[in-house]
Design a protein around this motif. Sequence first.
Motif, short mmCIF file in Angstrom:
data_model
loop_
_atom_site.label_atom_id
_atom_site.label_comp_id
_atom_site.label_asym_id
_atom_site.label_seq_id
_atom_site.Cartn_x
_atom_site.Cartn_y
_atom_site.Cartn_z
N PRO A 1 0.83 -1.21 0.00
CA PRO A 1 0.00 0.00 0.00
C PRO A 1 0.86 1.26 0.00
CG PRO A 1 0.05 -0.99 2.18
CD PRO A 1 0.76 -1.94 1.27
N GLY A 2 0.22 2.40 -0.19
CA GLY A 2 0.94 3.66 -0.16
C GLY A 2 1.65 3.88 1.16
N GLU A 3 2.83 4.52 1.10
CA GLU A 3 3.65 4.84 2.27
C GLU A 3 4.32 3.63 2.90
OE1 GLU A 3 4.05 8.12 3.05
OE2 GLU A 3 2.74 8.50 1.35
N SER A 4 4.32 2.49 2.23
CA SER A 4 4.95 1.30 2.82
C SER A 4 6.46 1.29 2.66
CB SER A 4 4.35 0.03 2.21
OG SER A 4 4.56 0.00 0.80
N LEU B 1 12.85 1.64 -1.20
CA LEU B 1 13.64 0.44 -1.49
C LEU B 1 14.10 0.45 -2.94
CD1 LEU B 1 14.73 -2.32 -0.61
CD2 LEU B 1 12.53 -3.31 -1.28
N PHE B 2 13.22 0.88 -3.83
CA PHE B 2 13.56 0.98 -5.26
C PHE B 2 14.77 1.89 -5.45
CE2 PHE B 2 12.96 2.79 -9.54
CZ PHE B 2 12.76 1.65 -10.29
N LYS B 3 14.77 3.03 -4.78
CA LYS B 3 15.89 3.97 -4.88
C LYS B 3 17.17 3.37 -4.29
CE LYS B 3 13.53 7.40 -2.95
NZ LYS B 3 13.19 8.73 -2.41
N ILE C 1 5.42 -3.98 4.00
CA ILE C 1 4.49 -3.49 5.02
C ILE C 1 5.27 -2.62 6.00
CG2 ILE C 1 3.08 -4.15 7.00
CD1 ILE C 1 2.21 -6.60 5.49
N SER C 2 4.75 -1.43 6.23
CA SER C 2 5.35 -0.54 7.21
C SER C 2 4.76 -0.83 8.58
CB SER C 2 5.09 0.92 6.83
OG SER C 2 5.47 1.78 7.88
N LEU C 3 5.58 -1.39 9.47
CA LEU C 3 5.10 -1.73 10.81
C LEU C 3 4.88 -0.49 11.68
CD1 LEU C 3 7.26 -4.86 11.71
CD2 LEU C 3 4.92 -4.79 10.87
N SER C 4 5.49 0.62 11.31
CA SER C 4 5.42 1.82 12.16
C SER C 4 4.08 2.55 12.03
CB SER C 4 6.55 2.78 11.79
OG SER C 4 6.36 3.30 10.48
N GLU C 5 3.23 2.12 11.10
CA GLU C 5 2.02 2.88 10.81
C GLU C 5 0.79 2.39 11.57
OE1 GLU C 5 3.20 4.42 6.35
OE2 GLU C 5 1.83 2.74 6.52
N PHE C 6 1.01 1.68 12.67
CA PHE C 6 -0.13 1.13 13.42
C PHE C 6 -1.03 2.22 13.98
CE2 PHE C 6 3.22 1.66 16.60
CZ PHE C 6 2.54 2.23 17.68
N ASP C 7 -0.51 3.43 14.14
CA ASP C 7 -1.29 4.52 14.72
C ASP C 7 -1.78 5.51 13.66
OD1 ASP C 7 1.28 5.33 14.16
OD2 ASP C 7 1.41 6.74 15.81
N LEU C 8 -1.60 5.18 12.38
CA LEU C 8 -1.95 6.10 11.30
C LEU C 8 -3.11 5.56 10.47
CD1 LEU C 8 1.65 6.99 10.04
CD2 LEU C 8 0.27 8.17 11.77
N THR C 9 -3.79 6.48 9.79
CA THR C 9 -4.89 6.11 8.90
C THR C 9 -4.50 6.40 7.45
OG1 THR C 9 -5.93 8.29 9.13
CG2 THR C 9 -6.63 6.55 10.66
N PHE D 1 9.02 -6.61 6.21
CA PHE D 1 8.60 -5.67 7.24
C PHE D 1 9.54 -4.47 7.23
CE2 PHE D 1 5.36 -8.24 8.42
CZ PHE D 1 5.66 -9.39 9.13
N ASN D 2 8.96 -3.28 7.07
CA ASN D 2 9.74 -2.07 6.90
C ASN D 2 9.51 -1.11 8.06
OD1 ASN D 2 11.49 -0.38 5.48
ND2 ASN D 2 9.82 0.63 4.38
N LYS D 3 10.42 -0.14 8.21
CA LYS D 3 10.33 0.94 9.20
C LYS D 3 10.26 0.39 10.63
CE LYS D 3 8.05 3.88 5.78
NZ LYS D 3 6.96 4.83 5.48
N VAL D 4 11.02 -0.66 10.87
CA VAL D 4 11.06 -1.26 12.21
C VAL D 4 11.67 -0.30 13.21
CG1 VAL D 4 11.95 -3.20 13.55
CG2 VAL D 4 11.18 -3.57 11.22
N ASP D 5 12.64 0.50 12.79
CA ASP D 5 13.27 1.45 13.70
C ASP D 5 12.26 2.48 14.19
OD1 ASP D 5 13.08 2.38 11.08
OD2 ASP D 5 14.81 3.71 11.27
N ILE D 6 11.37 2.94 13.30
CA ILE D 6 10.35 3.91 13.70
C ILE D 6 9.33 3.26 14.62
CG2 ILE D 6 8.58 5.51 12.87
CD1 ILE D 6 10.10 5.73 10.26
#
Length: 317
Positions: A44-47, A52-54, A237-245, A280-285
């Motif tokens: 999805p968007g923002e994942s 990664l492509f860059k 999948i961005s794991l850091s986005e659990f609090d975002l819509t 799984f991405n953005k684990v640090d955030i």
Amino acid sequence: MGQLQSSQEDDDAIPQVLQKANNNQPLQSNNKKQEQITVLLLGPGESGKSTLFKQIQYLYNQGIALETKRKALKDVVYSNIIENMRSLIEATHMYNWPIENSENREIAHLISDSNLKIEELEDIGWAERIERLWNDKGIQMAITNAEKFQIYDSATYLFENIRRLCCQGYTPTVEDLIHTRIKTLGINDVTFSLAENNNINNTNGRTLRLVDVGGQRNERKKWLHLFSEVNAIVFMISLSEFDLTCYEATDTKRLEESRTVLESIANNSLFQDTPFVLLFNKVDILEQKLQKKSFKNYFPEFQGNETNSTMKEKILL
């Protein structure tokens, strides 16, 4: 679904999925399609797909590895600065977090009313103004509560580096461009030789075509015509986005959106024998957020231990 593999380390996951795709693709010298492996980046968007492509382009000395390309993307960095500050200013009005300093309020007025032009950010004077505004109590209250509105993950990085970024003769670094956001529209791809990667064996002269497609809802219909020519899939999948819509539907949690899209792809019969990496991405955030807020406040049904290192793998189960 084919051979599922999950990972939190890009450097480990990507060579492994390329190796699996290479092993699964018999070489037929009279068929050019068999000499090229296509890996599709989905999510999805923002994942983080485009990031990664860059990064992969950089590893193969393409894209942002080239100084000419980085110079051409300076305006993207400046556009991100303006967009993020406008989001923060709007949030201070929406949630009644007033900007305290009168000079900062005037700066905010100039930025939010679209009077600030991209080329003006080469003036160090604007760097100083934006830095003062960034440090204002109202703006800091907004970034502390960033889950309440839409803003890029990279906002803090950009504003903490504002004096270096906004000056005459600025050329973006690789890290600067990794921290910028360009919404992917349509299809972007890059092709390079697998022999350039020392982690992949028996390449037989094959090339890799890496395809990045937009992850927003209105872009996903463009995925369909690519499915028939895919040799491997990396789903992010961005794991850091659990609090975002979601941008497109503020009543839908981004993590729920990720799970829905993942299920639709993983259960597609076209990919029964396709190597599939769940990255799984953005684990640090995620780890930074868990120091300040509870995952269970957003997903009460979650029964795992939020301090356990295996918690990240359990989120989507």
